[in-house]
Design a protein around this motif. Structure first.
Motif, PDB file in Angstrom:
ATOM      1  N   THR A   1       0.834  -1.193   0.000  1.00 56.44           N
ATOM      2  CA  THR A   1       0.000   0.000   0.000  1.00 56.44           C
ATOM      3  C   THR A   1       0.872   1.248   0.000  1.00 56.44           C
ATOM      4  O   THR A   1       1.849   1.323   0.749  1.00 56.44           O
ATOM      5  CB  THR A   1      -0.924   0.029   1.232  1.00 56.44           C
ATOM      6  OG1 THR A   1      -1.745  -1.135   1.228  1.00 56.44           O
ATOM      7  CG2 THR A   1      -1.804   1.262   1.227  1.00 56.44           C
TER       8      THR A   1
ATOM      9  N   GLY B   1      -2.418   4.927   0.830  1.00 59.34           N
ATOM     10  CA  GLY B   1      -3.786   4.427   0.842  1.00 59.34           C
ATOM     11  C   GLY B   1      -4.191   3.617  -0.364  1.00 59.34           C
ATOM     12  O   GLY B   1      -5.247   2.967  -0.360  1.00 59.34           O
ATOM     13  N   ALA B   2      -3.393   3.619  -1.425  1.00 55.20           N
ATOM     14  CA  ALA B   2      -3.694   2.848  -2.630  1.00 55.20           C
ATOM     15  C   ALA B   2      -2.955   1.516  -2.584  1.00 55.20           C
ATOM     16  O   ALA B   2      -1.800   1.450  -2.169  1.00 55.20           O
ATOM     17  CB  ALA B   2      -3.293   3.624  -3.877  1.00 55.20           C
ATOM     18  N   LYS B   3      -3.635   0.463  -3.008  1.00 54.77           N
ATOM     19  CA  LYS B   3      -3.063  -0.872  -2.936  1.00 54.77           C
ATOM     20  C   LYS B   3      -2.651  -1.364  -4.318  1.00 54.77           C
ATOM     21  O   LYS B   3      -3.273  -1.028  -5.325  1.00 54.77           O
ATOM     22  CB  LYS B   3      -4.068  -1.841  -2.315  1.00 54.77           C
ATOM     23  CG  LYS B   3      -4.421  -1.528  -0.865  1.00 54.77           C
ATOM     24  CD  LYS B   3      -5.398  -2.549  -0.300  1.00 54.77           C
ATOM     25  CE  LYS B   3      -5.721  -2.233   1.159  1.00 54.77           C
ATOM     26  NZ  LYS B   3      -6.674  -3.222   1.732  1.00 54.77           N
TER      27      LYS B   3
END
Length: 358
Positions: A281, A284-286
């Protein structure tokens, strides 16, 4: 200009405002010559040192040549307001410059105006030496093929490539075409022998696998910055080469690119690939390898564990795994404690429900 003319490239670099500032060309004047860039021009950027004959004097150039080259380059400086270079005739040494026997006792006639005249004469002299072409071809060979250049390689590969380089007025593309289409380039004794630099390692894996990364401007920036940070931890920080010679893996004998692997960097490389497999991550983005998409792209029969391992190995490795290695990966890693015939059921269940943790 990577595939273009090396002489033109070196000429442009010599009077580039960033280089003038980096190696003190902007302070190189007729009253106070600065030899910093002239030394690197000969040692690193063109002809190379060769074996040392006496302190400061080498096979391919001498201290006299460094001093004479520095005088040729006096007067060039940068314009801080336009980010460009300019020639100041009042700061230029307009006397003749005498070079040593390394350059056939050449004399560059002094001019009081137009700095390109003496600069072009200097480049013509340097690139007129056979050793300059040999020096570049050795660098190209080590970058694209292998760091070891034995006597046979020097005679059968380097010298013919150097002739091609000279015959094409130091244009790189014809040399690389011959090298890349040669039988030697595909010889099994050298294939797979190169250790990728950290940026090649990271970017190659990111491009190779479906990772599901965000591609909006901010999301992509955050992930690229993470990759840059990881490369720095592997001893290759983008735009921050350690010195004027660059990263030691490209020139430091006898280990060359083996220097990328240390007790610190190897675990970090393993850690990066673990992140790709397990997912990670950033802000906040995976992202992470889309296993189903990847496996379906490389294996026609992923329900067969042995075929699956062979297909993945064929996609990732230069040489095929031995059957002992394949068996070990199936029984010890893919299916520890589980009969291999159950893999087909496990795989098909996963395909039907890839979000399951069982």
């Amino acid at each position: 200009n990577a595939l273009g003319n090396i002489s033109s490239l070196v000429t442009a670099v010599t009077k580039d405002p960033a280089m003038l500032r980096y190696l003190n060309g902007n302070t190189n004047t007729n009253t106070k010559p600065n030899e910093n860039y002239a030394r690197e021009l000969l040692e690193l950027f063109t002809i190379g040192k060769g074996p040392e004959i006496a302190p400061g004097n080498y096979t391919h150039y001498s201290e006299t040549d460094v001093q004479a080259a520095a005088r040729v380059l006096t007067g060039w400086t940068e314009d801080e307001f336009t980010a460009s270079s300019k020639f100041n005739a009042n700061r230029h040494d307009s006397k003749d410059k005498q070079f040593s026997s390394c350059f056939n006792n050449a004399i560059i006639k002094g001019r009081s105006t137009i700095g390109d005249n003496e600069l072009n004469d200097l480049m013509t002299m340097i690139f007129g030496m056979n050793e300059t072409a040999l020096f570049f071809c050795r660098k190209l060979y080590r970058y694209f093929v292998h760091y070891e250049i034995d006597e046979a390689t020097e005679l059968s590969i380097i010298q013919p490539l150097a002739k091609i380089l000279r015959d094409n007025n130091y244009t790189v593309e014809p040399v690389l075409k011959v090298l890349f289409s040669s039988a030697h380039f595909y010889d099994s004794s050298i294939i797979g022998g190169m250790i990728k630099n950290p940026l090649d390692f990271i970017i190659g894996l990111v491009q190779h696998f479906p990772l599901g990364m965000p591609w909006d401007s901010l999301g992509a920036y955050n992930f690229y910055d993470r990759f840059r940070s990881i490369a720095a931890g592997l001893q290759m920080e983008l735009m921050e080469h350690p010195n004027v010679a660059g990263w030691a893996a490209y020139y430091q004998a006898p280990n060359f690119y083996e220097l990328w692997i240390t007790s610190a960097t190897l675990p970090n490389r393993n850690g990066f690939t673990d992140q790709l497999v397990n997912g990670f991550t950033v802000s906040g983005a995976k992202a992470g390898i889309d296993v189903l998409t990847y496996v379906k792209s490389v294996s026609a029969n992923p329900a067969d564990p042995y075929q699956l391992i062979r297909d993945i190995a064929a996609d990732l490795f230069v040489f095929p795994l031995t059957e002992k290695q394949v068996t070990s990966l199936v029984t010890d890693t893919l299916l520890p404690g589980v009969p291999d015939y159950e893999w087909g059921v496990i795989w098909n269940d996963y395909v039907k429900n890839p979000t399951t943790t069982q």
